[in-house]
Design a protein around this motif. Structure first.
Motif, PDB file in Angstrom:
ATOM      1  N   ASP A 149       5.226   9.070  10.158  1.00  0.00           N
ATOM      2  CA  ASP A 149       4.976  10.265   9.291  1.00  0.00           C
ATOM      3  C   ASP A 149       4.621   9.697   7.694  1.00  0.00           C
ATOM      4  N   VAL A 150       5.296   8.208   7.589  1.00  0.00           N
ATOM      5  CA  VAL A 150       4.763   7.292   6.340  1.00  0.00           C
ATOM      6  C   VAL A 150       4.513   5.701   6.586  1.00  0.00           C
ATOM      7  N   PHE A 151       3.708   5.668   5.716  1.00  0.00           N
ATOM      8  CA  PHE A 151       3.363   4.393   5.937  1.00  0.00           C
ATOM      9  C   PHE A 151       2.571   3.720   4.045  1.00  0.00           C
ATOM     10  N   PHE A 152       2.652   2.198   4.229  1.00  0.00           N
ATOM     11  CA  PHE A 152       3.104   1.895   3.168  1.00  0.00           C
ATOM     12  C   PHE A 152       1.459   0.967   2.559  1.00  0.00           C
ATOM     13  N   PRO A 153       1.037   1.503   2.981  1.00  0.00           N
ATOM     14  CA  PRO A 153      -0.364   0.449   3.082  1.00  0.00           C
ATOM     15  C   PRO A 153      -0.959  -0.269   1.542  1.00  0.00           C
ATOM     16  N   ASP A 154      -1.934  -1.936   1.865  1.00  0.00           N
ATOM     17  CA  ASP A 154      -3.018  -1.557   0.917  1.00  0.00           C
ATOM     18  C   ASP A 154      -4.097  -1.336   1.017  1.00  0.00           C
ATOM     19  N   PRO A 155      -4.258  -1.432  -0.418  1.00  0.00           N
ATOM     20  CA  PRO A 155      -6.154  -0.529  -0.828  1.00  0.00           C
ATOM     21  C   PRO A 155      -7.053  -1.380  -0.305  1.00  0.00           C
ATOM     22  N   ALA A 156      -6.634  -2.284   0.333  1.00  0.00           N
ATOM     23  CA  ALA A 156      -7.961  -3.377   0.842  1.00  0.00           C
ATOM     24  C   ALA A 156      -8.024  -2.842   2.008  1.00  0.00           C
ATOM     25  N   SER A 157      -6.654  -2.831   3.359  1.00  0.00           N
ATOM     26  CA  SER A 157      -6.960  -2.361   4.288  1.00  0.00           C
ATOM     27  C   SER A 157      -6.929  -0.806   4.825  1.00  0.00           C
ATOM     28  N   ALA A 158      -7.126   0.088   3.769  1.00  0.00           N
ATOM     29  CA  ALA A 158      -7.248   1.667   3.865  1.00  0.00           C
ATOM     30  C   ALA A 158      -7.751   2.045   3.279  1.00  0.00           C
ATOM     31  N   LEU A 159      -8.697   1.140   1.788  1.00  0.00           N
ATOM     32  CA  LEU A 159      -9.688   2.211   1.359  1.00  0.00           C
ATOM     33  C   LEU A 159     -10.606   2.942   1.760  1.00  0.00           C
ATOM     34  N   GLY A 160     -11.735   2.413   2.668  1.00  0.00           N
ATOM     35  CA  GLY A 160     -12.486   3.059   3.737  1.00  0.00           C
ATOM     36  C   GLY A 160     -11.675   4.583   4.424  1.00  0.00           C
ATOM     37  N   MET A 161     -11.008   4.596   4.784  1.00  0.00           N
ATOM     38  CA  MET A 161     -10.228   5.588   5.827  1.00  0.00           C
ATOM     39  C   MET A 161      -9.122   6.479   5.174  1.00  0.00           C
ATOM     40  N   LEU A 162      -9.850   5.990   3.596  1.00  0.00           N
ATOM     41  CA  LEU A 162      -8.590   7.313   2.142  1.00  0.00           C
ATOM     42  C   LEU A 162      -9.584   8.080   1.516  1.00  0.00           C
ATOM     43  N   GLN A 163     -11.075   7.078   1.875  1.00  0.00           N
ATOM     44  CA  GLN A 163     -12.419   7.743   1.223  1.00  0.00           C
ATOM     45  C   GLN A 163     -12.647   9.086   2.578  1.00  0.00           C
ATOM     46  N   GLU A 164     -12.175   9.182   3.465  1.00  0.00           N
ATOM     47  CA  GLU A 164     -12.662   9.141   4.509  1.00  0.00           C
ATOM     48  C   GLU A 164     -11.468  10.589   4.498  1.00  0.00           C
ATOM     49  N   LYS A 165     -10.177  11.233   3.764  1.00  0.00           N
ATOM     50  CA  LYS A 165      -9.498  11.683   3.805  1.00  0.00           C
ATOM     51  C   LYS A 165      -8.486  11.702   5.404  1.00  0.00           C
ATOM     52  N   LYS A 166      -8.180  10.836   6.238  1.00  0.00           N
ATOM     53  CA  LYS A 166      -7.874  11.033   7.055  1.00  0.00           C
ATOM     54  C   LYS A 166      -6.268  10.619   6.947  1.00  0.00           C
ATOM     55  N   PHE A 167      -5.848  10.357   5.033  1.00  0.00           N
ATOM     56  CA  PHE A 167      -4.206  10.692   5.066  1.00  0.00           C
ATOM     57  C   PHE A 167      -4.012  10.873   3.605  1.00  0.00           C
ATOM     58  N   LYS A 168      -2.845  11.165   3.186  1.00  0.00           N
ATOM     59  CA  LYS A 168      -3.093  11.609   2.126  1.00  0.00           C
ATOM     60  C   LYS A 168      -1.983  10.292   0.999  1.00  0.00           C
ATOM     61  N   VAL A 169      -2.244  10.562   0.017  1.00  0.00           N
ATOM     62  CA  VAL A 169      -1.546   9.055  -0.928  1.00  0.00           C
ATOM     63  C   VAL A 169      -0.655   9.890  -2.155  1.00  0.00           C
ATOM     64  N   MET A 170       0.514   9.178  -2.256  1.00  0.00           N
ATOM     65  CA  MET A 170       1.094   9.866  -3.190  1.00  0.00           C
ATOM     66  C   MET A 170       1.786   9.221  -4.468  1.00  0.00           C
TER      67      MET A 170
END
Length: 324
Positions: free
Chosen positions: A201-222
């Motif tokens: 349900d939840v993960f605490f990624p760093d932006p370096a490893s997750a930025l591309g997937m966040l920009q592709e809207k593959k998960f939500k950031v709170m």
């Protein structure tokens, strides 16, 4: 009677003396490829930073810097490999607070000593984490996330790929009074895969490893776990802004060598590293991955790590992280 520790220190001193003499007589360092051991898998923030640093050092020093990923066991496998390597400057360790600050607070025993077995070379970056959920999570902001976490039956699951993401989850639970079930991973890429796939349900990624997937809207950031917003993600608030005081989880990445590495080699590496951290291309890369530069001398890095290790002792107690 000579103890094992005394014998080990004597051997290290003899090797260091021999290495210093060889360095003085044999010309400029390095004269052959250098191995950089990384305690996390390919695709992790530490790996990306290490590869960028390796490329920069290669340009400056004229030798190949080869990355070797030794993931697993919270970086213990990699740390032990570096601690037992020849202290000749041809094995380096680009690591994080996991091996040098967090592990001493979490593990009752370690097969290495973060202070005695390594020679600090220089800091590289500081980087925060993000509070991320699967895309179909039934909330779109931090307040909704907290409400959903408190109401969840069974409890939400959260993944960790390093001690920073683990501490983020445990501290959030302790501060806000809800439960989540911890699911450990070998690294952030594996946890991100399962977050995107809906298996946690939840993960605490760093932006370096997750930025591309966040920009592709593959998960939500709170929210962001650091003390300030990430420049590349200015719309995402910090946990502190959202009403949780003193919530500050930030990782660091730095370079070390085995203890006993000649001081001339360490200084040459530190000079090259700090020159690299002023390079516009490197500065842009660090900014792009949501990090900030951590440029230090070797003594400054040693003091920084010591201070961070003390903070982790407190963090483990506050977050009620069980010792291993």
């Amino acid at each position: 009677m000579i103890t094992d520790i005394t014998r080990r220190l004597c051997i290290a001193a003899l090797i260091a003396a021999a290495s210093t003499a060889a360095f003085a007589q044999g010309g400029a360092y390095p004269q052959s490829p250098v191995t950089i051991i990384v305690p996390f898998p390919a695709g992790s923030a530490t790996d990306a930073v290490a590869r960028k640093v390796g490329e920069g050092l290669q340009k400056q020093l004229g030798q190949n810097f080869v990355i070797e990923n030794k993931a697993g066991a919270d970086g213990i496998l990699a740390a032990r490999a570096v601690a037992s390597a020849q202290p000749d400057g041809y094995t380096l360790f680009i690591t994080t607070n996991t091996t040098h600050s967090a592990n001493p607070a979490i593990y009752r025993q370690l097969p290495y000593d973060p202070r005695k077995d390594f020679a600090p070379v220089g800091g590289i970056i500081r980087i925060p984490f993000m509070v991320a959920t699967r895309l179909d999570f039934p909330a779109d902001d931090f307040a909704g996330f907290v409400s959903a976490a408190k109401a969840a039956k069974p409890a939400l699951t959260y993944g960790s790929g390093n001690t920073g993401s683990r501490a983020s989850g445990e501290l959030l639970k302790a501060r806000l009074g809800f439960d989540m079930v911890h699911v450990p991973y070998r690294g952030s890429p594996q946890a991100l895969t399962d977050l995107i796939g809906g298996r946690i349900d939840v993960f605490f990624p760093d932006p370096a490893s997750a930025l591309g997937m966040l920009q592709e809207k593959k998960f939500k950031v709170m929210a962001v776990t650091g003390p300030k917003r990430i420049p590349t993600l200015p719309a995402i608030p910090t946990v502190i802004e959202l009403g949780v005081p003193d919530f500050n989880i930030v990782a660091w990445v730095a370079a070390f060598a085995p203890a006993g590495t000649p001081s001339a080699v360490v200084q040459r590496l530190n000079t090259a590293l700090n020159t690299l951290l002023r390079d516009p291309e490197m500065v842009a890369f660090i900014d792009r991955i949501g990090s900030e530069i951590l440029s230090t001398t070797p003594p400054e890095l040693a003091a920084y790590v010591d201070e961070d290790a003390k903070r982790w002792v407190d963090l483990v107690e506050i977050a009620k992280i069980e010792k291993k």
